[in-house]
Scaffold this active site. Sequence first.
Site, short mmCIF file in Angstrom:
data_model
loop_
_atom_site.label_atom_id
_atom_site.label_comp_id
_atom_site.label_asym_id
_atom_site.label_seq_id
_atom_site.Cartn_x
_atom_site.Cartn_y
_atom_site.Cartn_z
N ARG A 118 -19.26 17.93 -23.20
CA ARG A 118 -20.26 17.69 -22.14
C ARG A 118 -20.58 16.21 -21.93
NH1 ARG A 118 -22.72 22.25 -24.62
NH2 ARG A 118 -22.04 24.11 -23.49
N LYS A 140 -16.58 7.51 -9.94
CA LYS A 140 -15.88 8.70 -9.43
C LYS A 140 -14.70 8.98 -10.35
CE LYS A 140 -16.90 8.80 -4.50
NZ LYS A 140 -16.34 8.70 -3.14
N GLU A 182 -7.44 -1.78 -0.34
CA GLU A 182 -8.86 -1.49 -0.64
C GLU A 182 -9.70 -2.76 -0.47
OE1 GLU A 182 -9.88 1.54 -0.91
OE2 GLU A 182 -8.52 2.77 -2.15
N LYS A 224 -18.84 -3.26 -3.87
CA LYS A 224 -18.85 -1.88 -4.37
C LYS A 224 -20.06 -1.64 -5.26
CE LYS A 224 -16.47 2.08 -5.88
NZ LYS A 224 -15.25 2.81 -6.10
N GLU A 234 -23.19 9.47 -3.25
CA GLU A 234 -22.66 9.58 -1.89
C GLU A 234 -23.43 10.57 -1.01
OE1 GLU A 234 -18.33 9.12 -1.64
OE2 GLU A 234 -18.36 10.52 0.03
N ARG A 238 -22.59 5.41 0.68
CA ARG A 238 -21.36 5.30 -0.12
C ARG A 238 -20.15 5.88 0.62
NH1 ARG A 238 -20.18 6.21 -6.60
NH2 ARG A 238 -17.96 5.76 -6.40
N ASN A 242 -15.10 5.23 2.09
CA ASN A 242 -13.96 6.11 2.36
C ASN A 242 -13.29 5.83 3.69
OD1 ASN A 242 -14.05 7.74 -0.01
ND2 ASN A 242 -15.95 8.59 0.78
N HIS A 245 -9.77 7.01 4.36
CA HIS A 245 -9.35 7.87 3.25
C HIS A 245 -9.10 9.32 3.67
CE1 HIS A 245 -10.30 4.42 0.86
NE2 HIS A 245 -10.10 5.05 -0.28
N HIS A 249 -5.77 10.56 2.51
CA HIS A 249 -5.60 11.68 1.55
C HIS A 249 -4.67 12.74 2.15
CE1 HIS A 249 -9.53 10.72 -0.88
NE2 HIS A 249 -8.54 9.90 -1.13
N HIS A 262 -1.44 5.44 -2.97
CA HIS A 262 -2.79 5.64 -2.42
C HIS A 262 -3.17 4.50 -1.46
CE1 HIS A 262 -7.02 6.75 -2.23
NE2 HIS A 262 -7.34 5.51 -2.58
P1 NAD Z 1 -1.71 3.92 -10.48
O1 NAD Z 1 -2.76 4.19 -11.46
O2 NAD Z 1 -0.69 4.98 -10.24
O3 NAD Z 1 -0.98 2.57 -10.89
C1 NAD Z 1 0.07 2.09 -10.09
C2 NAD Z 1 1.34 1.84 -10.90
O4 NAD Z 1 1.22 0.60 -11.59
C3 NAD Z 1 1.65 2.87 -11.96
O5 NAD Z 1 3.04 3.06 -12.02
C4 NAD Z 1 1.15 2.23 -13.24
O6 NAD Z 1 1.77 2.71 -14.39
C5 NAD Z 1 1.52 0.79 -12.98
N1 NAD Z 1 0.73 -0.22 -13.67
C6 NAD Z 1 -0.59 -0.20 -13.97
N2 NAD Z 1 -0.96 -1.40 -14.45
C7 NAD Z 1 0.14 -2.17 -14.48
C8 NAD Z 1 0.38 -3.51 -14.86
N3 NAD Z 1 -0.61 -4.31 -15.22
N4 NAD Z 1 1.64 -3.98 -14.78
C9 NAD Z 1 2.64 -3.19 -14.33
N5 NAD Z 1 2.48 -1.93 -13.93
C10 NAD Z 1 1.22 -1.43 -13.99
O7 NAD Z 1 -2.31 3.57 -9.05
P2 NAD Z 1 -3.58 2.72 -8.58
O8 NAD Z 1 -3.21 2.17 -7.27
O9 NAD Z 1 -4.08 1.83 -9.63
O10 NAD Z 1 -4.69 3.85 -8.39
C11 NAD Z 1 -4.54 4.87 -7.44
C12 NAD Z 1 -5.39 6.04 -7.86
O11 NAD Z 1 -6.76 5.64 -7.90
C13 NAD Z 1 -5.31 7.23 -6.92
O12 NAD Z 1 -5.18 8.41 -7.66
C14 NAD Z 1 -6.64 7.19 -6.20
O13 NAD Z 1 -7.05 8.47 -5.77
C15 NAD Z 1 -7.55 6.63 -7.24
N6 NAD Z 1 -8.74 5.96 -6.72
C16 NAD Z 1 -9.94 6.28 -7.26
C17 NAD Z 1 -11.09 5.64 -6.82
C18 NAD Z 1 -12.40 5.93 -7.49
O14 NAD Z 1 -13.43 5.47 -6.99
N7 NAD Z 1 -12.41 6.63 -8.60
C19 NAD Z 1 -11.00 4.68 -5.81
C20 NAD Z 1 -9.76 4.37 -5.27
C21 NAD Z 1 -8.62 5.02 -5.73
N1 GLY Z 2 -13.46 4.79 -3.46
C1 GLY Z 2 -14.59 5.37 -2.84
C2 GLY Z 2 -15.80 5.43 -3.70
O1 GLY Z 2 -15.79 5.02 -4.84
O2 GLY Z 2 -16.83 5.90 -3.28
#
Ligand code: NAD
Ligand code: GLY
Length: 360
Positions: A118, A140, A182, A224, A234, A238, A242, A245, A249, A262
């Site tokens: 939890r 998130k 972003e 942010k 949100e 907030r 998006n 997005h 998505h 993404h």
């Molecule tokens: P990712 O986590 O897939 O990383 C991208 C690639 O880079 C991967 O292959 C990873 O292994 C590699 N990598 C990571 N760090 C590295 C480094 N320093 N050197 C070399 N390679 C490296 O993708 P991302 O773009 O970081 O994140 C996308 C994800 O984040 C999506 O799933 C999206 O939905 C999510 N997201 C979440 C939020 C949130 O608020 N929680 C906001 C935006 C996006």
């Molecule tokens: N990436 C959108 C949010 O964090 O609200």
Amino acid sequence: MTTLTVDLGERSYPIYIKNSLLGQTELLKQHIAGNSALIVTNETVAPLYLEKTQSMLSGLKHQAVILPDGEKYKNLEVLNQIYDGLLRNRFDRNTTVIALGGGVIGDMAGFAAASYQRGVHLIQIPTTLLSQVDSSVGGKTGVNHALGKNMIGAFYQPKAVIADTDTLDTLPDRELSAGIAEIIKYGLICNAEFFSWLEQNMPALLKRDKKALSYAIEVSCQTKAEVVAADERESGKRALLNLGHTFGHAIENGMGYGEWLHGEAVGAGMCMAAVMSNQMGWLSDKETQQTIQLIEQAKLPSKAPESMSAEQFLDLMSVDKKVLDGVLRLILMKGIGKSLVTSDFTLDNLNNAIIQSAAA
Ligand code: NAD
Ligand code: GLY
């Protein structure tokens, strides 16, 4: 070092941004409450940064879980590997989960931390540009479902975000551009001045100029942090984060998770939102072109994928967290730096924008 704060009362936390933060033992340890930690990372990041992170945990009981790399593994089945790691090693409620990687790792480790017994402590160590400017901040967390992106999850804030900008040195160019999507988003939604700065400084960002990157990361995180502090769950403002997005998505799901990154899907999605805002008379031709040009300058796609039909878009977009009581809401623009959440459009408006965006 730049230290920003996400101001959430008792749950407030710092975002540290600087080079050479990995290896600063006390910086990490001061945010670990108990005597144990589980690092969650993936098979790409582990060889690069796991050892350094482990060295910061000397004296504590610690283990690592190394997940397969990719958006297609961001699901409940793979999430189970984190719970396996926590349970096998008898980690208790005072343990800290450390997310070491990009947004996929951050979202999955965050959701595991939110749900294991939890809720246990969480620290984010983002290693992609996208995760440093967006996903590690704001709480998130979650995973994808075959029928919808990020559909299973929880709001769960970390104790700290440690963004070591040196980790960006090993990031592939395509991932750098995905992160820039972003960053552009923050300019488009609420900061016209920052948008102009990006127009001037895109070549420096693409060349990984340290000063330009640090400035862009700081402005993004500050924006942010302010939005999250004002509307953590949100219920209002907030949602602006998006922009692009809902279109994006749909692209990620429609093309198959991982085909479009993404950030790439969000880049095209923001152009689609601009085209739709333009068609509705809200965004001028000039500003629409400026939006598309900046996305293209960042080496991101600006058009909807040709292989996706408008019907497929509409179907996928109807499964979105911004659908309330069956009504889809979108983030559209009334100018650069002026965005709004609205359901004030017709199905024809949306359909036309999708068709025009694919052809544009
Ligand atoms: P990712 O986590 O897939 O990383 C991208 C690639 O880079 C991967 O292959 C990873 O292994 C590699 N990598 C990571 N760090 C590295 C480094 N320093 N050197 C070399 N390679 C490296 O993708 P991302 O773009 O970081 O994140 C996308 C994800 O984040 C999506 O799933 C999206 O939905 C999510 N997201 C979440 C939020 C949130 O608020 N929680 C906001 C935006 C996006
Ligand atoms: N990436 C959108 C949010 O964090 O609200």
